[in-house]
Design a protein around this motif. Structure first.
Motif, short mmCIF file in Angstrom:
data_model
loop_
_atom_site.label_atom_id
_atom_site.label_comp_id
_atom_site.label_asym_id
_atom_site.label_seq_id
_atom_site.Cartn_x
_atom_site.Cartn_y
_atom_site.Cartn_z
N UNK A 8 -41.05 -38.85 -22.20
CA UNK A 8 -41.78 -37.74 -23.11
C UNK A 8 -41.31 -36.38 -22.88
N UNK A 9 -40.81 -35.97 -21.76
CA UNK A 9 -40.03 -34.89 -21.72
C UNK A 9 -38.91 -34.78 -22.51
N UNK A 10 -38.12 -36.15 -22.87
CA UNK A 10 -36.99 -35.81 -23.44
C UNK A 10 -37.32 -35.74 -25.08
N UNK A 11 -38.58 -36.50 -25.10
CA UNK A 11 -38.97 -36.05 -26.82
C UNK A 11 -39.24 -34.75 -27.09
N UNK A 12 -39.81 -33.87 -26.32
CA UNK A 12 -39.78 -32.51 -26.65
C UNK A 12 -38.18 -31.88 -26.38
N UNK A 13 -38.39 -30.66 -26.89
CA UNK A 13 -36.86 -30.17 -26.75
C UNK A 13 -36.75 -29.50 -25.59
N UNK A 14 -35.98 -30.21 -24.33
CA UNK A 14 -35.92 -29.50 -23.14
C UNK A 14 -34.75 -28.48 -23.02
N UNK A 15 -34.11 -28.21 -23.97
CA UNK A 15 -32.88 -27.29 -23.91
C UNK A 15 -33.72 -26.03 -23.29
N UNK A 16 -32.82 -25.43 -22.08
CA UNK A 16 -33.23 -24.20 -21.72
C UNK A 16 -34.30 -24.36 -20.51
N UNK A 17 -34.89 -25.43 -20.35
CA UNK A 17 -35.97 -25.51 -19.22
C UNK A 17 -35.25 -26.18 -17.99
N UNK A 18 -35.60 -25.67 -16.90
CA UNK A 18 -35.24 -26.03 -15.59
C UNK A 18 -36.13 -26.89 -15.00
N UNK A 19 -35.66 -28.21 -14.84
CA UNK A 19 -36.50 -29.60 -14.16
C UNK A 19 -36.01 -29.65 -12.75
N UNK A 20 -36.97 -30.26 -11.81
CA UNK A 20 -36.47 -30.73 -10.70
C UNK A 20 -36.38 -32.40 -10.59
N UNK A 21 -35.51 -32.79 -10.24
CA UNK A 21 -35.31 -34.17 -10.42
C UNK A 21 -35.00 -34.98 -8.76
N UNK A 22 -35.03 -36.23 -8.90
CA UNK A 22 -34.60 -36.62 -7.41
C UNK A 22 -33.32 -36.49 -7.25
#
Length: 77
Positions: free
Chosen positions: A18-32
């Motif tokens: 669902x994070x991909x479904x939203x427009x994630x451009x420009x947002x910083x995410x933490x991942x494994x």
């Protein structure tokens, strides 16, 4: 930091589709896989945009994203 350029963001990278479904451009995410992860436009996509207004707007977003990447890298040390 990982900077993904282009619209085909792999869902597994963000863990939640669902994070991909939203427009994630420009947002910083933490991942494994990375302390910081961001998606932005691919530079060649900016050059191929036929509409000049859209191209100017996208380039502004791209430049904002690069500044955000630089700020994030500085904060990560």
């Amino acid at each position: 930091m990982c900077l993904w350029r282009g619209w085909r963001v792999p869902p597994a990278f963000l863990e939640l589709a669902e994070k991909v479904a939203c427009h994630c451009r420009g947002q910083v995410f933490e991942t494994p896989w990375a302390e910081a992860w961001m998606a932005t436009f691919h530079p060649s996509a900016l050059l191929r945009m036929p509409d000049e207004r859209a191209r100017v707007k996208a380039r502004r977003h791209f430049e904002e994203d690069l500044r955000k990447v630089a700020d994030t890298l500085r904060s990560l040390g």
